[in-house]
Design an enzyme around this catalytic site. Structure first.
Site, short mmCIF file in Angstrom:
data_model
loop_
_atom_site.label_atom_id
_atom_site.label_comp_id
_atom_site.label_asym_id
_atom_site.label_seq_id
_atom_site.Cartn_x
_atom_site.Cartn_y
_atom_site.Cartn_z
N PRO A 1 -10.02 11.03 -21.88
CA PRO A 1 -9.94 11.38 -23.30
C PRO A 1 -9.62 10.22 -24.25
O PRO A 1 -8.56 10.17 -24.88
CB PRO A 1 -8.84 12.44 -23.33
CG PRO A 1 -7.95 12.04 -22.19
CD PRO A 1 -8.85 11.49 -21.13
N CYS A 2 -10.56 9.31 -24.38
CA CYS A 2 -10.35 8.18 -25.29
C CYS A 2 -10.26 8.63 -26.74
O CYS A 2 -9.75 7.89 -27.59
CB CYS A 2 -11.44 7.12 -25.10
SG CYS A 2 -13.10 7.74 -25.32
N HIS A 3 -10.71 9.85 -27.03
CA HIS A 3 -10.59 10.36 -28.40
C HIS A 3 -9.12 10.56 -28.80
O HIS A 3 -8.82 10.64 -29.99
CB HIS A 3 -11.37 11.67 -28.57
CG HIS A 3 -10.90 12.78 -27.69
ND1 HIS A 3 -11.33 12.92 -26.37
CD2 HIS A 3 -10.05 13.82 -27.92
CE1 HIS A 3 -10.76 13.98 -25.85
NE2 HIS A 3 -9.97 14.54 -26.76
#
Length: 182
Positions: free
Chosen positions: A151-153
């Protein structure tokens, strides 16, 4: 399925990696995996999608086959659950290809809690580096081949949302989505 580039030009032929597309409100997601691992999760229009496919093709000497296998069917169920607010952590086994630093960043990102955010600088510090490594963290996030699963968001700049290889609007949508179900 239509791709933004010619898959035949990057495919080798030793190993088969299966492809599937999933259409959600946020956009079309392309996933690729064999019987053991999920290698790619990307939005169809991500700016780095071709680079991700080329990297996987080179690492595995694979042929991409437009067919959903059992692993991709299971991933589809998990994706639906994620978008329905029922899933917080993916259980499908993934394999990433990148530098040691990128893998270190992705490993820590994978542990980032659902519905939370952290700054690029704080992530750098969590890796034992100074906050000045924030740009390197951002570059590793941009090379992430497992959007949403890694989850780089959830990683943001100190004064803004920061960038996102699939568009800042999608990043904001994902953050809002997770906040809504937290």
């Amino acid at each position: 399925m239509d791709f933004p580039f010619n898959l035949n030009k990057i495919s080798a032929s030793s190993t088969k990696v299966y492809l599937a597309t999933f259409d959600f409100e946020i956009g079309i997601i392309i996933a690729a995996g064999d019987d053991e691992f999920l290698y790619i999760v990307a939005f169809k229009d991500s700016k780095n999608i071709k680079d991700i496919f080329v990297k996987v093709s080179k690492e595995l000497s694979c042929e991409f086959v437009n067919k959903k296998n059992k692993l991709l069917e299971n991933f589809e169920v998990e994706l639906k659950d994620y978008f329905d607010g029922k899933l917080r952590n993916f259980s499908i086994p993934i394999k990433s290809f990148g530098t040691d630093f990128q893998k270190e960043v992705w490993d820590l990102l994978y542990k980032q809690h659902y519905g939370t955010t952290q700054t690029y600088g704080d992530l750098a510090k969590a890796l034992g580096r100074s906050g000045s490594h924030a740009r390197a963290i951002g570059a590793a996030c941009g090379a992430n081949g497992h959007i949403i699963v890694i989850p780089c968001h959830r990683i943001v700049a100190s004064s803004s949302k920061g960038g996102f290889s699939s568009g800042v609007d999608r990043k904001e949508w994902l953050l809002h989505h997770e906040h809504k179900y937290s």
